[in-house]
Design a protein around this motif. Structure first.
Motif, mmCIF file in Angstrom:
data_model
loop_
_atom_site.group_PDB
_atom_site.id
_atom_site.type_symbol
_atom_site.label_atom_id
_atom_site.label_comp_id
_atom_site.label_asym_id
_atom_site.label_seq_id
_atom_site.Cartn_x
_atom_site.Cartn_y
_atom_site.Cartn_z
ATOM 1 N N ALA A 225 -9.926 -12.405 2.982
ATOM 2 C CA ALA A 225 -10.312 -11.057 2.578
ATOM 3 C C ALA A 225 -9.866 -10.833 1.140
ATOM 4 C CB ALA A 225 -9.671 -10.012 3.486
ATOM 5 N N ALA A 226 -10.640 -10.036 0.432
ATOM 6 C CA ALA A 226 -10.255 -9.587 -0.911
ATOM 7 C C ALA A 226 -9.699 -8.181 -0.737
ATOM 8 C CB ALA A 226 -11.452 -9.582 -1.844
ATOM 9 N N CYS A 227 -8.418 -8.009 -1.028
ATOM 10 C CA CYS A 227 -7.772 -6.707 -0.887
ATOM 11 C C CYS A 227 -7.447 -6.159 -2.269
ATOM 12 C CB CYS A 227 -6.496 -6.824 -0.068
ATOM 13 S SG CYS A 227 -6.799 -7.315 1.651
ATOM 14 N N THR A 228 -7.763 -4.894 -2.468
ATOM 15 C CA THR A 228 -7.524 -4.249 -3.750
ATOM 16 C C THR A 228 -6.527 -3.119 -3.575
ATOM 17 O OG1 THR A 228 -9.399 -2.765 -3.381
ATOM 18 C CG2 THR A 228 -9.828 -4.771 -4.651
ATOM 19 N N GLY A 229 -5.815 -2.819 -4.657
ATOM 20 C CA GLY A 229 -4.844 -1.736 -4.600
ATOM 21 C C GLY A 229 -4.126 -1.584 -5.916
ATOM 22 N N VAL A 230 -2.955 -0.969 -5.852
ATOM 23 C CA VAL A 230 -2.177 -0.688 -7.056
ATOM 24 C C VAL A 230 -0.696 -0.931 -6.810
ATOM 25 C CG1 VAL A 230 -3.774 1.033 -7.984
ATOM 26 C CG2 VAL A 230 -1.938 1.759 -6.473
ATOM 27 N N ALA A 231 -0.010 -1.162 -7.902
ATOM 28 C CA ALA A 231 1.449 -1.141 -7.927
ATOM 29 C C ALA A 231 1.813 -0.073 -8.949
ATOM 30 C CB ALA A 231 2.014 -2.492 -8.345
ATOM 31 N N THR A 232 2.690 0.831 -8.590
ATOM 32 C CA THR A 232 3.148 1.842 -9.533
ATOM 33 C C THR A 232 4.438 1.331 -10.157
ATOM 34 O OG1 THR A 232 2.125 3.586 -8.233
ATOM 35 C CG2 THR A 232 3.784 4.259 -9.830
ATOM 36 N N LEU A 233 4.398 1.148 -11.467
ATOM 37 C CA LEU A 233 5.513 0.554 -12.191
ATOM 38 C C LEU A 233 6.076 1.549 -13.201
ATOM 39 C CD1 LEU A 233 3.774 -2.853 -12.920
ATOM 40 C CD2 LEU A 233 5.328 -2.323 -11.042
ATOM 41 N N SER A 234 7.288 1.295 -13.626
ATOM 42 C CA SER A 234 7.907 2.128 -14.652
ATOM 43 C C SER A 234 8.497 1.204 -15.712
ATOM 44 C CB SER A 234 9.011 2.991 -14.041
ATOM 45 O OG SER A 234 9.580 3.810 -15.026
ATOM 46 N N VAL A 235 8.100 1.445 -16.964
ATOM 47 C CA VAL A 235 8.606 0.678 -18.094
ATOM 48 C C VAL A 235 9.101 1.680 -19.129
ATOM 49 C CG1 VAL A 235 8.028 -0.937 -19.938
ATOM 50 C CG2 VAL A 235 7.042 -1.258 -17.664
ATOM 51 N N ALA A 236 10.365 1.560 -19.512
ATOM 52 C CA ALA A 236 10.982 2.454 -20.501
ATOM 53 C C ALA A 236 10.757 3.923 -20.142
ATOM 54 C CB ALA A 236 10.449 2.146 -21.902
ATOM 55 N N GLY A 237 10.882 4.218 -18.848
ATOM 56 C CA GLY A 237 10.751 5.590 -18.392
ATOM 57 C C GLY A 237 9.323 6.090 -18.225
ATOM 58 N N GLN A 238 8.341 5.257 -18.541
ATOM 59 C CA GLN A 238 6.937 5.644 -18.394
ATOM 60 C C GLN A 238 6.359 4.991 -17.129
ATOM 61 O OE1 GLN A 238 5.941 8.014 -19.951
ATOM 62 N NE2 GLN A 238 5.660 7.754 -22.133
ATOM 63 N N SER A 239 5.772 5.810 -16.268
ATOM 64 C CA SER A 239 5.172 5.318 -15.037
ATOM 65 C C SER A 239 3.692 5.001 -15.276
ATOM 66 C CB SER A 239 5.303 6.386 -13.944
ATOM 67 O OG SER A 239 4.736 5.927 -12.744
ATOM 68 N N PHE A 240 3.221 3.911 -14.703
ATOM 69 C CA PHE A 240 1.805 3.567 -14.799
ATOM 70 C C PHE A 240 1.378 2.766 -13.577
ATOM 71 C CE2 PHE A 240 3.918 -0.081 -16.610
ATOM 72 C CZ PHE A 240 3.136 -1.164 -16.238
ATOM 73 N N GLN A 241 0.065 2.732 -13.344
ATOM 74 C CA GLN A 241 -0.520 1.993 -12.233
ATOM 75 C C GLN A 241 -1.069 0.662 -12.742
ATOM 76 O OE1 GLN A 241 -3.705 4.327 -10.656
ATOM 77 N NE2 GLN A 241 -2.390 6.038 -10.131
ATOM 78 N N LEU A 242 -0.672 -0.400 -12.106
ATOM 79 C CA LEU A 242 -1.264 -1.705 -12.374
ATOM 80 C C LEU A 242 -2.123 -2.050 -11.174
ATOM 81 C CD1 LEU A 242 -1.551 -4.253 -14.086
ATOM 82 C CD2 LEU A 242 0.424 -5.181 -12.853
ATOM 83 N N GLY A 243 -3.408 -2.211 -11.399
ATOM 84 C CA GLY A 243 -4.316 -2.568 -10.316
ATOM 85 C C GLY A 243 -4.182 -4.035 -9.964
#
Length: 171
Positions: free
Chosen positions: A89-107
């Motif tokens: 199966a191909a599963c898609t999603g996100v990881a929510t990361l924080s770098v230098a206090g900034q949060s972002f989503q990495l797909g």
């Protein structure tokens, strides 16, 4: 008052839809929030993933629980999965990361082995919607067309746009 909950450790109802009539029929009720379900054609069973991708479940086609496995990866929160040939199966999603206090989503897109319930490979996806969300944040559809792949996504909540991406020809 609505009893619907969009949060972990809630409950889910899994339906099957007849594509000719669009009639939905309940298959099972699950005491966990199930974010994605795949019909594993190789083994004729259903495979599901919980909120946050903490747990994988397998059921027979009548909805009887057969197996529960803790996800060893715990990096990507899978939002959707599409069956591929040969029990993958191909599963898609996100990881929510924080770098230098900034949060972002990495797909991410993971190739999941449905027998072992482990990721064979995971690739990052950096494309964002106009609202700034990872394109793999919500429902996706992945399909092969010869030697190209197509990813269709609806990444945003409430108001969203249908996005389509196509790879160059793969060798």
């Amino acid at each position: 008052m609505s009893t619907r909950r969009y949060r972990p450790n809630s409950k889910a109802i899994v339906y099957k839809v007849d594509l000719a009539s669009f009639r939905a029929t309940e298959v099972m009720r699950v005491d966990d929030h199930i974010g994605g379900v795949v019909h594993d054609l190789k083994n004729n069973r259903l495979v599901g993933v919980s909120w946050g991708s903490c747990t994988f479940y397998t059921w027979n086609m009548d909805g009887k629980l057969k197996r529960t496995v803790k996800n060893p990866e715990q990096f990507t929160d899978y939002q959707d999965c599409d069956y591929l040939a040969e029990g993958k199966a191909a599963c898609t999603g996100v990881a929510t990361l924080s770098v230098a206090g900034q949060s972002f989503q990495l797909g991410a897109i993971s190739l999941l082995d449905l027998d072992s319930l482990t990721a064979i490979n995971t690739i990052p996806v950096t494309a964002l919607s106009a609202a700034g969300n990872s394109v793999t944040r919500n429902p996706t559809w992945i399909e092969a067309d010869g030697n190209t792949l197509h990813l269709t996504a609806v990444p945003d909540d409430s108001q969203s746009t249908l996005l389509t991406y196509t790879t160059p020809a793969l060798s």
